[in-house]
Design a protein around this motif. Structure first.
Motif, PDB file in Angstrom:
ATOM      1  N   SER A 166     -84.699 -26.069  64.193  1.00  0.00           N
ATOM      2  CA  SER A 166     -84.047 -26.673  63.024  1.00  0.00           C
ATOM      3  C   SER A 166     -83.342 -25.598  62.216  1.00  0.00           C
ATOM      4  CB  SER A 166     -85.084 -27.393  62.155  1.00  0.00           C
ATOM      5  OG  SER A 166     -85.915 -26.454  61.516  1.00  0.00           O
ATOM      6  N   CYS A 167     -82.663 -26.031  61.175  1.00  0.00           N
ATOM      7  CA  CYS A 167     -82.151 -25.052  60.225  1.00  0.00           C
ATOM      8  C   CYS A 167     -83.334 -24.657  59.333  1.00  0.00           C
ATOM      9  CB  CYS A 167     -81.011 -25.631  59.387  1.00  0.00           C
ATOM     10  SG  CYS A 167     -81.514 -26.918  58.243  1.00  0.00           S
ATOM     11  N   SER A 168     -83.184 -23.588  58.586  1.00  0.00           N
ATOM     12  CA  SER A 168     -84.343 -23.063  57.853  1.00  0.00           C
ATOM     13  C   SER A 168     -84.833 -24.018  56.772  1.00  0.00           C
ATOM     14  CB  SER A 168     -84.007 -21.711  57.235  1.00  0.00           C
ATOM     15  OG  SER A 168     -82.990 -21.872  56.283  1.00  0.00           O
ATOM     16  N   MET A 169     -84.004 -24.960  56.372  1.00  0.00           N
ATOM     17  CA  MET A 169     -84.427 -25.934  55.375  1.00  0.00           C
ATOM     18  C   MET A 169     -85.026 -27.183  56.029  1.00  0.00           C
ATOM     19  SD  MET A 169     -83.550 -24.720  52.315  1.00  0.00           S
ATOM     20  CE  MET A 169     -83.209 -26.041  51.174  1.00  0.00           C
ATOM     21  N   GLY A 170     -84.968 -27.261  57.357  1.00  0.00           N
ATOM     22  CA  GLY A 170     -85.507 -28.426  58.053  1.00  0.00           C
ATOM     23  C   GLY A 170     -84.627 -29.657  57.954  1.00  0.00           C
ATOM     24  N   MET A 171     -83.377 -29.459  57.540  1.00  0.00           N
ATOM     25  CA  MET A 171     -82.480 -30.611  57.380  1.00  0.00           C
ATOM     26  C   MET A 171     -81.873 -31.032  58.715  1.00  0.00           C
ATOM     27  SD  MET A 171     -80.666 -29.266  53.922  1.00  0.00           S
ATOM     28  CE  MET A 171     -79.259 -30.362  53.937  1.00  0.00           C
ATOM     29  N   VAL A 177     -83.190 -16.708  62.760  1.00  0.00           N
ATOM     30  CA  VAL A 177     -81.924 -15.998  62.968  1.00  0.00           C
ATOM     31  C   VAL A 177     -80.889 -16.514  61.975  1.00  0.00           C
ATOM     32  CG1 VAL A 177     -80.151 -15.399  64.644  1.00  0.00           C
ATOM     33  CG2 VAL A 177     -82.428 -15.970  65.441  1.00  0.00           C
ATOM     34  N   LEU A 178     -80.159 -15.601  61.354  1.00  0.00           N
ATOM     35  CA  LEU A 178     -79.029 -16.005  60.534  1.00  0.00           C
ATOM     36  C   LEU A 178     -77.778 -15.749  61.364  1.00  0.00           C
ATOM     37  CD1 LEU A 178     -78.189 -17.148  57.832  1.00  0.00           C
ATOM     38  CD2 LEU A 178     -77.956 -14.817  56.991  1.00  0.00           C
ATOM     39  N   LEU A 179     -77.140 -16.843  61.792  1.00  0.00           N
ATOM     40  CA  LEU A 179     -76.011 -16.727  62.718  1.00  0.00           C
ATOM     41  C   LEU A 179     -74.728 -16.380  61.978  1.00  0.00           C
ATOM     42  CD1 LEU A 179     -76.858 -20.011  64.629  1.00  0.00           C
ATOM     43  CD2 LEU A 179     -77.356 -17.694  65.418  1.00  0.00           C
ATOM     44  N   GLU A 180     -73.801 -15.830  62.737  1.00  0.00           N
ATOM     45  CA  GLU A 180     -72.469 -15.574  62.180  1.00  0.00           C
ATOM     46  C   GLU A 180     -71.719 -16.907  62.098  1.00  0.00           C
ATOM     47  OE1 GLU A 180     -71.216 -12.721  61.112  1.00  0.00           O
ATOM     48  OE2 GLU A 180     -73.103 -11.710  61.558  1.00  0.00           O
ATOM     49  N   PRO A 181     -70.817 -17.055  61.128  1.00  0.00           N
ATOM     50  CA  PRO A 181     -70.049 -18.311  61.051  1.00  0.00           C
ATOM     51  C   PRO A 181     -69.303 -18.613  62.353  1.00  0.00           C
ATOM     52  CG  PRO A 181     -69.761 -17.036  59.051  1.00  0.00           C
ATOM     53  CD  PRO A 181     -70.541 -16.166  59.993  1.00  0.00           C
ATOM     54  N   LEU A 183     -76.515 -22.523  60.064  1.00  0.00           N
ATOM     55  CA  LEU A 183     -76.448 -21.135  60.539  1.00  0.00           C
ATOM     56  C   LEU A 183     -77.806 -20.435  60.446  1.00  0.00           C
ATOM     57  CD1 LEU A 183     -73.040 -19.962  59.010  1.00  0.00           C
ATOM     58  CD2 LEU A 183     -73.523 -20.425  61.410  1.00  0.00           C
ATOM     59  N   ALA A 184     -78.635 -20.909  59.551  1.00  0.00           N
ATOM     60  CA  ALA A 184     -79.990 -20.333  59.437  1.00  0.00           C
ATOM     61  C   ALA A 184     -80.877 -21.063  60.433  1.00  0.00           C
ATOM     62  CB  ALA A 184     -80.511 -20.495  58.021  1.00  0.00           C
ATOM     63  N   ALA A 204     -85.459 -11.774  65.880  1.00  0.00           N
ATOM     64  CA  ALA A 204     -86.758 -12.281  65.463  1.00  0.00           C
ATOM     65  C   ALA A 204     -87.478 -12.991  66.593  1.00  0.00           C
ATOM     66  CB  ALA A 204     -86.582 -13.226  64.286  1.00  0.00           C
ATOM     67  N   ALA A 205     -86.896 -12.969  67.790  1.00  0.00           N
ATOM     68  CA  ALA A 205     -87.505 -13.729  68.875  1.00  0.00           C
ATOM     69  C   ALA A 205     -88.873 -13.181  69.216  1.00  0.00           C
ATOM     70  CB  ALA A 205     -86.607 -13.672  70.100  1.00  0.00           C
TER      71      ALA A 205
END
Lengths: 409, 68
Positions: free
Chosen positions: A395-400, A371-375, A360-361, A281-282
């Protein structure tokens, strides 16, 4: 997984009470005929015979909302939300939650408009259906019809299902939430439906305060997702000074290295051939790079909060690339603040090792990277050369979980 | 005949729904349109069958007060 647990707990706590206030009457109405029948037949109006219709009601509600979640998630996927849109939606949801909380606290009449009222013909239809039926069909029907009169917290969760941008995730999110609301619903409905009104009176303030806090957190995560300087963490950093981890070369003996944090997880090194390619997605393409040999020298600076991805008019040093390694952990990213050289393309390597959290997100909103990363594994994102002073929040996709890359001269 | 009551105790959409149920429960009331947003209810009724005070009493039985 985390979002499902959060949804379940939200349902179990605030959602259950809030939904009960709105839909409790509907359940009571659908049970009324059953109770009446029991009184006539056995003189024992409660217990076993009421439990069954309540369970039917809750089952139908669970299925109906799961389907709704599926549709909302699908809608989100059709809309193809990018990180910024997601952030805007998240902020809107947060404002909606804060508005709901202020409505419950009766702060001002204007906040009543945060509660969406279903059209009259729908409420009339539901009311009349509830009154006339009996047996299994009515509780099933009534449970399914609750999708038409969602409570405030449910409305918030529905909006969250849209932001997932995935039908299955949306369905699971709503399933988790409604499953969470079910115990309170069952317990209260089983013992006495009258308790619904009492709960409404005595616990609504508690619910409102919880929703208010959750709303503010949601707004903040949206701001994080945008990389906004108004996000709580950024405001705190502005006051107290950021915890800076200095980018460095492994062999760097420059004074800048001495400024660095104790965790040597961020490396900046001459490297041109060990990347695994562009993140899918870059944005900004995948600049051709070859090996270079410049070592990093950075300094802790306070950069203006401008974000740009335009590589034009930047003094790009030919044939050089720098590599930044960020460790993806269960509780965030390490380092959170890292410095890189301006004017040089950057290869950002995200390394995860048995990670199971939403970190990971990974998103970089300003570059439209998702990007959804591998564990366990590593993922490389190519970042075009940036101007000195540029800050690229991630950030993570939730912004946490958040972090920022600061580009220095 | 139509009359509008202010119901200051409505604290959610369900309250409006409960008050609207009066249109099925009271003989002589043909329609009830309650709004949580406006904290109001509009009652359409036949004064030859039901009086205003009877309507107010029915509202009170549901746990709501009628404002001025």
């Amino acid at each position: 997984m985390t979002e499902y647990i959060v949804a379940f707990v939200t349902g179990l706590t605030t959602g259950g009470l809030s939904c009960l206030a709105v839909q409790g009457g509907l359940l009571a109405s659908s049970l009324a005929s059953q109770v009446e029948q029991d009184v006539r037949e056995s003189g024992n109006p409660h217990k076993a015979r009421v439990a069954q219709p309540i369970l039917w009601f809750l089952l139908a509600k669970l299925i109906a909302y799961t389907i709704l979640g599926f549709m909302l998630g699908w809608l989100g996927s059709v809309l193809q939300l990018n990180p910024i849109t997601r952030a805007v939606l998240q902020i809107a949801i947060g404002i909606f939650m804060v508005g709901q909380a202020l409505r419950m606290l009766n702060v001002h009449p204007i906040f009543r408009y945060f509660n969406i009222e279903p059209p009259k013909f729908i409420t009339r239809f539901i009311r009349r259906k509830a009154k006339n039926g009996s047996g299994v069909v009515t509780p099933l029907f009534m449970g399914a019809l609750t999708v038409l009169i969602p409570c405030g917290i449910t409305q918030v969760m529905m909006a969250s299902a849209i932001t997932t941008g995935n039908a299955v995730t949306g369905a699971l999110l709503m399933f988790s939430f409604i499953l969470g609301t079910s115990p309170i619903f069952f317990i209260v409905a089983y013992f006495t439906t009258r308790l619904g009104e009492k709960l409404e009176k005595y616990f609504m303030r508690f619910v409102a305060v919880v929703v208010l806090v959750l709303g503010l957190i949601t707004v903040n995560t949206g701001l994080n997702l945008m990389g906004s300087p108004l996000a709580f963490g950024n405001l705190v950093s502005a006051v107290t000074g950021p915890r800076v981890v200095q980018a460095q070369s492994p062999a760097d003996t420059s004074p800048a290295a001495a400024l660095s944090d104790t965790s040597p997880v961020c490396t900046l090194q001459a490297n041109g051939n060990n990347g695994s390619g562009c993140g899918s997605a870059a944005a900004g393409g995948c600049p051709m790079m070859s090996g270079g040999n410049r070592s990093a020298v950075g300094s802790a600076i306070t950069a203006p909060s401008t974000v740009t991805q335009a590589p034009t008019a930047i003094p790009v040093v030919e044939e050089q690339a720098q590599e930044l390694v960020i460790q993806v952990e269960n509780n965030g990213y390490s380092p959170e603040v890292t410095h890189a050289l301006a004017g040089v393309p950057t290869r950002l390597v995200l390394v995860s090792n048995n990670v199971r959290s939403c970190s990971l997100a990974f998103v970089i909103p300003s570059l439209n990277v998702q990007v959804l990363l591998e564990p366990t594994g590593s993922h490389t994102i190519e970042i075009p050369a940036q101007q000195a002073g540029t800050r690229i929040p991630f950030s993570c996709s939730m912004g946490m979980y958040t972090g920022v890359i600061i580009f220095d001269k | 005949m139509k009359i509008t009551y202010t119901i200051p105790d409505m604290h959610c959409g369900n309250c409006a729904m409960r008050l609207e149920a009066l249109e099925d429960e009271l003989q002589g009331v043909t329609a009830v349109d309650a709004s949580y947003h406006k904290q109001q209810m509009v009652v359409d009724f036949n004064p030859e069958i039901i009086t205003e005070s009877e309507i107010k009493a029915a509202i009170a039985r549901k746990g709501y007060s009628v404002g001025e």
